[in-house]
Design a protein around this motif. Structure first.
Motif, PDB file in Angstrom:
ATOM      1  N   GLY A 180       0.782  -1.226   0.000  1.00  0.00           N
ATOM      2  CA  GLY A 180       0.000   0.000   0.000  1.00  0.00           C
ATOM      3  C   GLY A 180       0.816   1.279   0.000  1.00  0.00           C
ATOM      4  N   CYS A 181       2.117   1.170  -0.114  1.00  0.00           N
ATOM      5  CA  CYS A 181       2.963   2.367  -0.133  1.00  0.00           C
ATOM      6  C   CYS A 181       2.821   3.091  -1.470  1.00  0.00           C
ATOM      7  CB  CYS A 181       4.437   1.995   0.051  1.00  0.00           C
ATOM      8  SG  CYS A 181       4.847   1.325   1.673  1.00  0.00           S
ATOM      9  N   ASP A 182       3.098   4.386  -1.450  1.00  0.00           N
ATOM     10  CA  ASP A 182       3.135   5.176  -2.679  1.00  0.00           C
ATOM     11  C   ASP A 182       4.243   4.644  -3.584  1.00  0.00           C
ATOM     12  OD1 ASP A 182       1.127   6.769  -1.646  1.00  0.00           O
ATOM     13  OD2 ASP A 182       2.488   8.363  -0.999  1.00  0.00           O
ATOM     14  N   HIS A 183       4.124   4.930  -4.875  1.00  0.00           N
ATOM     15  CA  HIS A 183       5.136   4.522  -5.849  1.00  0.00           C
ATOM     16  C   HIS A 183       6.492   5.134  -5.470  1.00  0.00           C
ATOM     17  CE1 HIS A 183       6.913   3.314  -9.601  1.00  0.00           C
ATOM     18  NE2 HIS A 183       7.328   4.567  -9.788  1.00  0.00           N
ATOM     19  N   GLY A 184       7.525   4.331  -5.468  1.00  0.00           N
ATOM     20  CA  GLY A 184       8.866   4.809  -5.173  1.00  0.00           C
ATOM     21  C   GLY A 184       9.210   4.839  -3.692  1.00  0.00           C
ATOM     22  N   VAL A 185       8.277   4.453  -2.836  1.00  0.00           N
ATOM     23  CA  VAL A 185       8.513   4.439  -1.392  1.00  0.00           C
ATOM     24  C   VAL A 185       8.981   3.048  -0.990  1.00  0.00           C
ATOM     25  CG1 VAL A 185       7.373   4.635   0.851  1.00  0.00           C
ATOM     26  CG2 VAL A 185       6.867   6.277  -0.947  1.00  0.00           C
ATOM     27  N   ASP A 186      10.025   2.981  -0.173  1.00  0.00           N
ATOM     28  CA  ASP A 186      10.594   1.698   0.245  1.00  0.00           C
ATOM     29  C   ASP A 186       9.930   1.119   1.485  1.00  0.00           C
ATOM     30  OD1 ASP A 186      12.737   1.515  -1.749  1.00  0.00           O
ATOM     31  OD2 ASP A 186      13.518   3.302  -0.755  1.00  0.00           O
ATOM     32  N   LEU A 187       9.355   1.954   2.318  1.00  0.00           N
ATOM     33  CA  LEU A 187       8.755   1.507   3.570  1.00  0.00           C
ATOM     34  C   LEU A 187       7.714   2.551   3.979  1.00  0.00           C
ATOM     35  CD1 LEU A 187       9.158  -0.679   5.837  1.00  0.00           C
ATOM     36  CD2 LEU A 187      10.666   0.977   6.949  1.00  0.00           C
ATOM     37  N   CYS A 188       6.570   2.109   4.496  1.00  0.00           N
ATOM     38  CA  CYS A 188       5.557   3.078   4.926  1.00  0.00           C
ATOM     39  C   CYS A 188       4.792   2.554   6.130  1.00  0.00           C
ATOM     40  CB  CYS A 188       4.604   3.428   3.788  1.00  0.00           C
ATOM     41  SG  CYS A 188       3.605   2.057   3.179  1.00  0.00           S
ATOM     42  N   LEU A 189       4.146   3.486   6.809  1.00  0.00           N
ATOM     43  CA  LEU A 189       3.305   3.158   7.952  1.00  0.00           C
ATOM     44  C   LEU A 189       2.144   4.139   7.960  1.00  0.00           C
ATOM     45  CD1 LEU A 189       2.914   1.496  10.588  1.00  0.00           C
ATOM     46  CD2 LEU A 189       4.180   3.315  11.755  1.00  0.00           C
ATOM     47  N   GLU A 190       0.938   3.613   8.115  1.00  0.00           N
ATOM     48  CA  GLU A 190      -0.255   4.447   8.231  1.00  0.00           C
ATOM     49  C   GLU A 190      -0.949   4.085   9.527  1.00  0.00           C
ATOM     50  OE1 GLU A 190      -2.831   4.365   4.865  1.00  0.00           O
ATOM     51  OE2 GLU A 190      -1.213   4.811   3.456  1.00  0.00           O
ATOM     52  N   LEU A 191      -1.190   5.086  10.349  1.00  0.00           N
ATOM     53  CA  LEU A 191      -1.871   4.876  11.621  1.00  0.00           C
ATOM     54  C   LEU A 191      -3.080   5.798  11.687  1.00  0.00           C
ATOM     55  CD1 LEU A 191       1.202   4.931  14.023  1.00  0.00           C
ATOM     56  CD2 LEU A 191       0.017   2.931  13.118  1.00  0.00           C
ATOM     57  N   GLY A 192      -4.116   5.296  12.297  1.00  0.00           N
ATOM     58  CA  GLY A 192      -5.316   6.106  12.466  1.00  0.00           C
ATOM     59  C   GLY A 192      -6.235   5.452  13.468  1.00  0.00           C
ATOM     60  N   VAL A 193      -7.274   6.129  13.775  1.00  0.00           N
ATOM     61  CA  VAL A 193      -8.247   5.611  14.725  1.00  0.00           C
ATOM     62  C   VAL A 193      -8.797   4.273  14.238  1.00  0.00           C
ATOM     63  CG1 VAL A 193     -10.432   6.103  15.876  1.00  0.00           C
ATOM     64  CG2 VAL A 193      -8.809   7.940  15.465  1.00  0.00           C
ATOM     65  N   GLU A 194      -8.991   4.140  12.918  1.00  0.00           N
ATOM     66  CA  GLU A 194      -9.603   2.934  12.354  1.00  0.00           C
ATOM     67  C   GLU A 194      -8.615   1.776  12.177  1.00  0.00           C
ATOM     68  OE1 GLU A 194      -9.508   5.827  10.257  1.00  0.00           O
ATOM     69  OE2 GLU A 194     -11.189   6.663  11.359  1.00  0.00           O
ATOM     70  N   ASN A 195      -7.335   2.060  12.012  1.00  0.00           N
ATOM     71  CA  ASN A 195      -6.412   0.977  11.665  1.00  0.00           C
ATOM     72  C   ASN A 195      -5.253   0.827  12.648  1.00  0.00           C
ATOM     73  OD1 ASN A 195      -5.076   3.280  11.014  1.00  0.00           O
ATOM     74  ND2 ASN A 195      -4.425   2.633   8.991  1.00  0.00           N
ATOM     75  N   GLY A 196      -5.579   0.541  13.869  1.00  0.00           N
ATOM     76  CA  GLY A 196      -4.522   0.226  14.810  1.00  0.00           C
ATOM     77  C   GLY A 196      -4.195   1.308  15.808  1.00  0.00           C
ATOM     78  N   GLY A 197      -4.892   2.385  15.776  1.00  0.00           N
ATOM     79  CA  GLY A 197      -4.677   3.404  16.785  1.00  0.00           C
ATOM     80  C   GLY A 197      -3.500   4.308  16.501  1.00  0.00           C
ATOM     81  N   LEU A 198      -3.355   5.279  17.374  1.00  0.00           N
ATOM     82  CA  LEU A 198      -2.313   6.294  17.248  1.00  0.00           C
ATOM     83  C   LEU A 198      -1.427   6.271  18.483  1.00  0.00           C
ATOM     84  CD1 LEU A 198      -4.649   9.087  15.938  1.00  0.00           C
ATOM     85  CD2 LEU A 198      -2.745   8.094  14.672  1.00  0.00           C
ATOM     86  N   PRO A 199      -0.231   6.811  18.358  1.00  0.00           N
ATOM     87  CA  PRO A 199       0.647   6.882  19.524  1.00  0.00           C
ATOM     88  C   PRO A 199       0.015   7.705  20.638  1.00  0.00           C
ATOM     89  CG  PRO A 199       1.846   7.420  17.507  1.00  0.00           C
ATOM     90  CD  PRO A 199       0.394   7.344  17.156  1.00  0.00           C
ATOM     91  N   ALA A 200       0.421   7.432  21.875  1.00  0.00           N
ATOM     92  CA  ALA A 200      -0.068   8.200  23.017  1.00  0.00           C
ATOM     93  C   ALA A 200       0.284   9.671  22.826  1.00  0.00           C
ATOM     94  CB  ALA A 200       0.560   7.670  24.303  1.00  0.00           C
ATOM     95  N   GLY A 201      -0.652  10.526  23.138  1.00  0.00           N
ATOM     96  CA  GLY A 201      -0.421  11.961  23.042  1.00  0.00           C
ATOM     97  C   GLY A 201      -0.682  12.558  21.674  1.00  0.00           C
ATOM     98  N   ALA A 202      -1.039  11.742  20.706  1.00  0.00           N
ATOM     99  CA  ALA A 202      -1.295  12.265  19.359  1.00  0.00           C
ATOM    100  C   ALA A 202      -2.566  13.104  19.360  1.00  0.00           C
ATOM    101  CB  ALA A 202      -1.426  11.127  18.357  1.00  0.00           C
ATOM    102  N   GLU A 203      -2.497  14.268  18.739  1.00  0.00           N
ATOM    103  CA  GLU A 203      -3.675  15.099  18.532  1.00  0.00           C
ATOM    104  C   GLU A 203      -4.280  14.830  17.161  1.00  0.00           C
ATOM    105  OE1 GLU A 203      -3.188  19.294  19.695  1.00  0.00           O
ATOM    106  OE2 GLU A 203      -1.207  18.655  20.414  1.00  0.00           O
ATOM    107  N   ALA A 204      -3.513  14.248  16.273  1.00  0.00           N
ATOM    108  CA  ALA A 204      -3.946  13.964  14.910  1.00  0.00           C
ATOM    109  C   ALA A 204      -4.941  12.812  14.906  1.00  0.00           C
ATOM    110  CB  ALA A 204      -2.741  13.601  14.046  1.00  0.00           C
ATOM    111  N   HIS A 205      -5.716  12.717  13.836  1.00  0.00           N
ATOM    112  CA  HIS A 205      -6.619  11.590  13.631  1.00  0.00           C
ATOM    113  C   HIS A 205      -5.969  10.517  12.771  1.00  0.00           C
ATOM    114  CE1 HIS A 205     -10.107  14.662  14.147  1.00  0.00           C
ATOM    115  NE2 HIS A 205      -9.564  14.335  15.287  1.00  0.00           N
ATOM    116  N   ALA A 206      -4.952  10.906  12.024  1.00  0.00           N
ATOM    117  CA  ALA A 206      -4.239   9.965  11.152  1.00  0.00           C
ATOM    118  C   ALA A 206      -2.787  10.417  11.009  1.00  0.00           C
ATOM    119  CB  ALA A 206      -4.898   9.902   9.775  1.00  0.00           C
ATOM    120  N   VAL A 207      -1.913   9.437  10.859  1.00  0.00           N
ATOM    121  CA  VAL A 207      -0.482   9.682  10.698  1.00  0.00           C
ATOM    122  C   VAL A 207       0.030   8.794   9.578  1.00  0.00           C
ATOM    123  CG1 VAL A 207       1.786   9.377  11.785  1.00  0.00           C
ATOM    124  CG2 VAL A 207      -0.121  10.284  13.121  1.00  0.00           C
ATOM    125  N   THR A 208       0.855   9.346   8.709  1.00  0.00           N
ATOM    126  CA  THR A 208       1.518   8.534   7.693  1.00  0.00           C
ATOM    127  C   THR A 208       3.011   8.847   7.707  1.00  0.00           C
ATOM    128  OG1 THR A 208       1.217  10.140   5.910  1.00  0.00           O
ATOM    129  CG2 THR A 208      -0.496   8.482   6.174  1.00  0.00           C
TER     130      THR A 208
END
Length: 145
Positions: A97-125
């Motif tokens: 699911g990474c963008d073209h040309g990306v070697d490694l990626c991580l997507e975090l959000g409320v729906e897919n595994g949660g966010l780090p403690a203290g995050a104000e964001a709803h999603a992180v990539t």
């Protein structure tokens, strides 16, 4: 009576002033991008700028939603461990699911595994491109939806 007759003229003058504002402003409604410290950008997503990171450049755009984005370089050997440590549910960075040309990626959000403690964001990539044997370029994004 004069006030009632002047009301349409006042409304037209106000609309004309708004039209001029939109024509001369790059950002009439807000939402322009501003440079911010990368520590702030990463903290919004519940992370810290890694020790040894360099060439950091981060921005924030805010109007209805808030969007922090930035890039930095860091030692390639440390990237996977840093990304793995972000997920409270143990989501692993990978290549699916990474963008073209990306070697490694991580997507975090409320729906897919949660966010780090203290995050104000709803999603992180995080998208990582390996530049050479020792250097990784990380593109970071944290935003509300």
């Amino acid at each position: 009576m004069a006030a009632i007759l002047a009301l349409p003229l006042l409304i037209l003058a106000g609309l004309a002033a708004l039209a001029v504002l939109f024509l001369i402003s790059d950002d009439a409604l807000g939402g322009s991008s501003e440079k911010v410290p990368c520590a702030d950008a990463l903290a919004f997503g519940g992370a810290r700028l890694p020790a040894g990171a360099y060439d950091a450049d981060c921005r924030v755009e805010s109007w209805l939603d808030t969007h922090y984005a930035g890039t930095f370089r860091m030692p390639r050997a440390e990237v996977r461990g840093r990304l793995t440590g972000l997920s409270p549910q143990g989501a692993e960075p990978g290549t699916a699911g990474c963008d073209h040309g990306v070697d490694l990626c991580l997507e975090l959000g409320v729906e897919n595994g949660g966010l780090p403690a203290g995050a104000e964001a709803h999603a992180v990539t995080a998208n990582v491109t390996y530049e050479d044997a020792t250097t990784a370029r990380v593109r970071w994004s944290a935003f509300t939806t």
